[in-house]
Motif scaffolding. Structure first.
Motif, PDB file in Angstrom:
ATOM      1  N   LEU A 150       0.833  -1.203   0.000  1.00 25.84           N
ATOM      2  CA  LEU A 150       0.000   0.000   0.000  1.00 25.84           C
ATOM      3  C   LEU A 150       0.871   1.258   0.000  1.00 25.84           C
ATOM      4  O   LEU A 150       0.613   2.206  -0.749  1.00 25.84           O
ATOM      5  N   VAL A 151       1.914   1.244   0.799  1.00 22.65           N
ATOM      6  CA  VAL A 151       2.853   2.370   0.822  1.00 22.65           C
ATOM      7  C   VAL A 151       3.532   2.514  -0.546  1.00 22.65           C
ATOM      8  O   VAL A 151       3.662   3.628  -1.080  1.00 22.65           O
ATOM      9  N   GLY A 152       3.958   1.390  -1.123  1.00 22.67           N
ATOM     10  CA  GLY A 152       4.594   1.426  -2.444  1.00 22.67           C
ATOM     11  C   GLY A 152       3.675   1.998  -3.503  1.00 22.67           C
ATOM     12  O   GLY A 152       4.103   2.781  -4.363  1.00 22.67           O
ATOM     13  N   PHE A 153       2.410   1.629  -3.454  1.00 19.27           N
ATOM     14  CA  PHE A 153       1.438   2.143  -4.406  1.00 19.27           C
ATOM     15  C   PHE A 153       1.349   3.664  -4.295  1.00 19.27           C
ATOM     16  O   PHE A 153       1.386   4.380  -5.301  1.00 19.27           O
ATOM     17  N   GLY A 154       1.261   4.146  -3.066  1.00 27.30           N
ATOM     18  CA  GLY A 154       1.191   5.588  -2.844  1.00 27.30           C
ATOM     19  C   GLY A 154       2.451   6.304  -3.314  1.00 27.30           C
ATOM     20  O   GLY A 154       2.381   7.386  -3.914  1.00 27.30           O
ATOM     21  N   ILE A 155       3.588   5.701  -3.058  1.00 27.33           N
ATOM     22  CA  ILE A 155       4.857   6.290  -3.508  1.00 27.33           C
ATOM     23  C   ILE A 155       4.905   6.325  -5.031  1.00 27.33           C
ATOM     24  O   ILE A 155       5.343   7.316  -5.622  1.00 27.33           O
ATOM     25  N   GLY A 156       4.455   5.253  -5.657  1.00 31.44           N
ATOM     26  CA  GLY A 156       4.453   5.209  -7.119  1.00 31.44           C
ATOM     27  C   GLY A 156       3.637   6.333  -7.716  1.00 31.44           C
ATOM     28  O   GLY A 156       4.021   6.927  -8.724  1.00 31.44           O
ATOM     29  N   VAL A 157       2.520   6.637  -7.098  1.00 30.61           N
ATOM     30  CA  VAL A 157       1.686   7.727  -7.574  1.00 30.61           C
ATOM     31  C   VAL A 157       2.417   9.061  -7.421  1.00 30.61           C
ATOM     32  O   VAL A 157       2.348   9.927  -8.279  1.00 30.61           O
ATOM     33  N   ARG A 158       3.171   9.201  -6.341  1.00 27.65           N
ATOM     34  CA  ARG A 158       3.789  10.490  -6.026  1.00 27.65           C
ATOM     35  C   ARG A 158       5.165  10.720  -6.641  1.00 27.65           C
ATOM     36  O   ARG A 158       5.426  11.781  -7.192  1.00 27.65           O
ATOM     37  N   ILE A 159       6.073   9.765  -6.539  1.00 23.52           N
ATOM     38  CA  ILE A 159       7.444  10.071  -6.973  1.00 23.52           C
ATOM     39  C   ILE A 159       7.990   9.197  -8.083  1.00 23.52           C
ATOM     40  O   ILE A 159       9.080   9.443  -8.563  1.00 23.52           O
TER      41      ILE A 159
END
Length: 188
Positions: A150-159
């Motif tokens: 879930l954290v990785g998904f959010g990071i992928g969206v952002r950076i």
């Protein structure tokens, strides 16, 4: 095996899912929680399933190879660690326009979850030769993979895709260290 070691193994196992979750996050222009939660759940489900299958396979052979179990655990974890390090070191960290254009589809997510959980099968075999609580192991692995995906998904969206290689190399190093520790403990 201590709880801390189980937690470290869970984190190392989740590095492939983390890297792929980043890529999945790249597919979206914004971060809808529903798509991220679905991706994290599927990755977690597949990892828990593969660890269970591997554990079952390992239990069947545990009595036959009990004197060599530490070598098997060392070999499997080291092999997985080296594979992760190799893939992380050779990975292209540039973001392709193709991955940005793809939508996060259920079939693609299921395929990626299966592919990233294959390593968990070998870890499950290794766990069969160690003194672990299987229900606790499955819970911890599932929770850690879910959270990190879930954290990785959010990071992928952002950076973007910049840290995919680093995550794989780091996870591989962790698996190598744990495999070496298991071997060391049994030999001394």
């Amino acid at each position: 095996m201590s709880f801390f070691e189980l937690l470290i193994i869970s984190i190392a196992l989740s590095m492939d899912a983390f890297a792929v979750s980043i890529t999945e996050g790249l597919s979206l222009k914004k971060s809808p929680f529903k798509a991220g939660a679905f991706t994290a759940f599927v990755f977690s489900f597949f990892h828990v399933g593969m660890v269970s299958i591997g554990f079952g396979i390992g239990i069947q052979f545990a009595k036959l190879i009990n004197t060599y179990d530490h070598w098997i655990a060392f070999f499997l974890l080291s092999l997985l660690g080296i594979k992760m390090i190799w893939e992380g070191a050779k990975a292209d960290t540039s973001v392709s326009s193709v991955s940005q254009e793809k939508s996060v589809g259920r079939r693609r997510t299921l395929t990626l979850a299966f592919a990233t959980s294959i390593d968990a099968l070998a870890v499950g075999v290794s766990l069969a030769f160690l003194d672990v609580s299987m229900p606790l192991s499955l819970f911890v692995i599932g929770l850690v993979v879910f959270t990190i995906s879930l954290v990785g998904f959010g990071i992928g969206v952002r950076i973007g895709n910049r840290f995919k290689s680093i995550a794989e190399v780091f996870g591989g190093c962790i698996l190598l260290c744990i495999g070496s520790k298991i071997l060391w403990e049994h030999l001394h």
